[in-house]
Design an enzyme around this catalytic site. Structure first.
Site, PDB file in Angstrom:
ATOM      1  CB  THR A  95      -0.989   0.061   1.416  1.00 44.44           C
ATOM      2  OG1 THR A  95      -1.594  -1.182   1.197  1.00 44.44           O
ATOM      3  CG2 THR A  95      -1.753   1.328   1.210  1.00 44.44           C
ATOM      4  CB  SER A 132       1.997  -9.113  -8.089  1.00 45.45           C
ATOM      5  OG  SER A 132       3.187  -9.391  -8.141  1.00 45.45           O
ATOM      6  CD  GLU A 169      -1.603 -15.159  -4.123  1.00 47.59           C
ATOM      7  OE1 GLU A 169      -1.831 -16.230  -3.460  1.00 47.59           O
ATOM      8  OE2 GLU A 169      -1.639 -13.932  -3.487  1.00 47.59           O
ATOM      9  CG  LEU A 171      -1.099 -19.736  -3.502  1.00 45.08           C
ATOM     10  CD1 LEU A 171       0.761 -19.323  -3.361  1.00 45.08           C
ATOM     11  CD2 LEU A 171      -1.520 -20.981  -3.729  1.00 45.08           C
ATOM     12  CD  GLU A 173       1.411 -15.991   3.788  1.00 44.16           C
ATOM     13  OE1 GLU A 173       2.439 -15.985   4.763  1.00 44.16           O
ATOM     14  OE2 GLU A 173       1.203 -14.703   3.407  1.00 44.16           O
ATOM     15  CE  LYS A 224      -4.842 -12.614  -4.469  1.00 41.79           C
ATOM     16  NZ  LYS A 224      -4.923 -13.838  -3.437  1.00 41.79           N
ATOM     17  CG  PHE A 276      -8.481  -9.663   8.527  1.00 36.83           C
ATOM     18  CD1 PHE A 276      -7.664  -8.767   7.917  1.00 36.83           C
ATOM     19  CD2 PHE A 276      -9.827  -9.245   8.531  1.00 36.83           C
ATOM     20  CE1 PHE A 276      -7.953  -7.384   7.468  1.00 36.83           C
ATOM     21  CE2 PHE A 276     -10.270  -8.090   8.106  1.00 36.83           C
ATOM     22  CZ  PHE A 276      -9.411  -7.102   7.674  1.00 36.83           C
ATOM     23  CB  CYS A 280      -3.606 -10.938   0.392  1.00 40.33           C
ATOM     24  SG  CYS A 280      -2.200 -11.242  -0.868  1.00 40.33           S
TER      25      CYS A 280
END
Length: 477
Positions: A95, A132, A169, A171, A173, A224, A276, A280
């Site tokens: 950011t 990305s 992606e 994903l 973690e 995304k 959270f 991302c």
């Protein structure tokens, strides 16, 4: 176009694991992962597989099997781009901290730099893949830069041509390797069907064709951001309900089980916690807020910004609660922090709830002893913006230190509970579930507290000890 050589720019949390799985599943493709950070490259090439820059269950074994066969890590960016049929851009998009869109918009300087490198060093036809997480219409930026390079095809130099694809992606973690090996879906957005099919053929080596979704490039980019925003919204929603449960005598686990059994809602991402984190969620929601504001949708922006605001409130709520339970003051009180990674099975601390909670406790003049077997103390120093007192704490060190407003680090659980006023569980590592609290209580300073922000302990087991107990979302404790 048959892909024989891939270059991935960026050897971080996405590039490293993704390219490792691609190498394992596509042994006929040469894959080069390049990065400017020589220390990171050295870690990927280290014989000590416990020293990889990314910790993910199953990753070390794949790297061991593929490295120096068809998987290579280096800083030879120019050379490997030139050799590649396909280039993945997998660099950080933080950011922005200043300028237009500061605090919300993504900083695309590294993406732009990568596009310029591809434009300069590539040869022949190259498929450029956005890996990305990017704002909608970033592909326009990449295309514009690549288009300029075509104008430089003069004389006898081979003609450069490009296609741009979006392949975000998805994903999680801690389970990234599983997510790569058995994905819910693979999303590919683009305009040229031949380029799309070239990437589809790579994934078909192990992903069922029905799980490979193709869209236009703008839908892929937005999907995304939206996916992460929806997941984060569920976390903020259940965390808001956990506070209500504590106030009313309800139990958030029981509430979550009841609503999760509704097939329209489902049970995933209904586990309450300290908030959270990760690379991302917050970044992508703020990006969505910025885009909504930019396109004149203030109500949409306000809705998504409220998800982040609730998450921030929740983290501060926990630290205030700890202070209140410890008689309203933490001055020189020893608090053991169990876990600093933003979730279990990763060494990533980006946006970890532990950062803000620990900062708040330090601000109250507490003395923290932080344990995490996967997070290095140097990373915690960066996150807390405060130097560690002792990076190798032993039992004898603890009593000799000026404590208030400082912190220590340890990877050894033995002895760290001596004279502690409280224990705060911030990461759900399995090792914390097996601690004998009845024994631990004998070493802590009474009246001592356990604060379980991950809801991983059994209240029945804690009752056997002499410890006060708070568990997130349980209004009966």
């Amino acid at each position: 176009m048959i892909i024989k050589n891939i270059c991935c720019i960026g050897a971080g949390y996405v590039g490293g694991p993704t390219m490792s799985v691609l190498a394992e599943k596509c042994p006929n493709i040469i894959i080069n992962v390049v990065d400017l950070n020589q220390e990171r490259v050295n870690s990927w090439n280290s014989n000590d597989l416990n020293n990889l820059p990314v910790y993910e269950p199953g990753l070390a074994e794949i790297v061991k099997n593929c490295r120096n066969k068809n998987l290579f890590f280096s800083n030879l960016i120019q050379e490997k781009i030139k050799e590649a049929d396909m280039v993945f851009i997998s660099v950080n998009t933080p950011t922005k901290k200043k300028g237009l869109g500061a605090g919300k918009a993504s900083d695309l300087k590294w993406v732009e730099a990568c596009a310029r490198q591809v434009a300069q060093y590539s040869s022949g036809h190259t498929i450029v893949v956005e890996k990305s997480t990017l704002p909608v219409r970033t592909a326009e930026v990449i295309k514009s830069i690549l288009k300029e390079s075509k104008k430089q095809n003069i004389g006898e130099m081979p003609l450069k041509t490009f296609d741009v694809l979006s392949n975000p992606e998805f994903l999680s973690e801690g389970s990234a390797i599983k997510d790569l090996l058995i994905p819910d879906r693979v999303l590919i957005g683009g305009e040229n069907n031949d380029a799309i099919n070239s990437l589809c053929e790579i994934y078909k080596n192990w992903v069922p064709e029905e799980k490979i979704l193709t869209t236009n490039i703008w839908s892929s980019e937005l999907a995304k951001l939206t996916s992460n925003a929806f997941l984060a919204q569920r976390i903020s929603s259940i965390n808001s309900i956990s506070a209500l449960c504590e106030a009313t005598g309800a139990n958030v686990k029981e509430v979550a089980r009841a609503i999760g059994s509704d097939s329209r809602i489902g049970s995933k991402f209904l586990n309450t916690g300290p908030g959270f984190g990760g690379s991302c969620f917050k970044k992508d929601i703020l990006n969505l807020v910025y885009l909504s504001e930019f396109f004149g949708l203030p109500e949409v922006a306000a809705f998504w910004e409220s998800v982040v605001n609730l998450n921030n409130w929740h983290q501060n709520r926990i630290s205030k609660l700890i202070t209140k339970k410890l008689f309203g003051t933490l001055s020189n009180k020893k608090i053991v922090i169990l876990g600093f990674a933003f979730k279990a099975n990763t060494n990533d601390t980006r946006e970890s709830a532990a950062i803000q909670i620990c900062k708040n406790l330090l601000e109250e003049d507490a003395y923290l002893v932080i344990h995490d077997s996967k997070v290095a103390y140097k990373q915690i120093e960066v996150d807390l913006e405060k130097k560690v007192l002792n990076s190798h704490l032993t039992n004898n060190d603890d009593s000799k230190i000026s404590k208030g407003g400082n912190w220590n680090y340890t990877q050894d659980l033995s002895g760290i509970f001596n004279d502690a006023d409280a224990v705060v569980i911030l990461t759900e590592w399995d090792i914390y579930k097996s601690i004998n609290w009845e024994v631990v209580s004998k070493f802590m300073r009474s009246p001592a507290w356990i604060f379980d922000t991950r809801s991983i302990l059994s209240p029945i087991d804690i009752k056997k000890s002499n410890l006060n107990f708070w568990q997130i979302g349980d209004g009966l404790l």
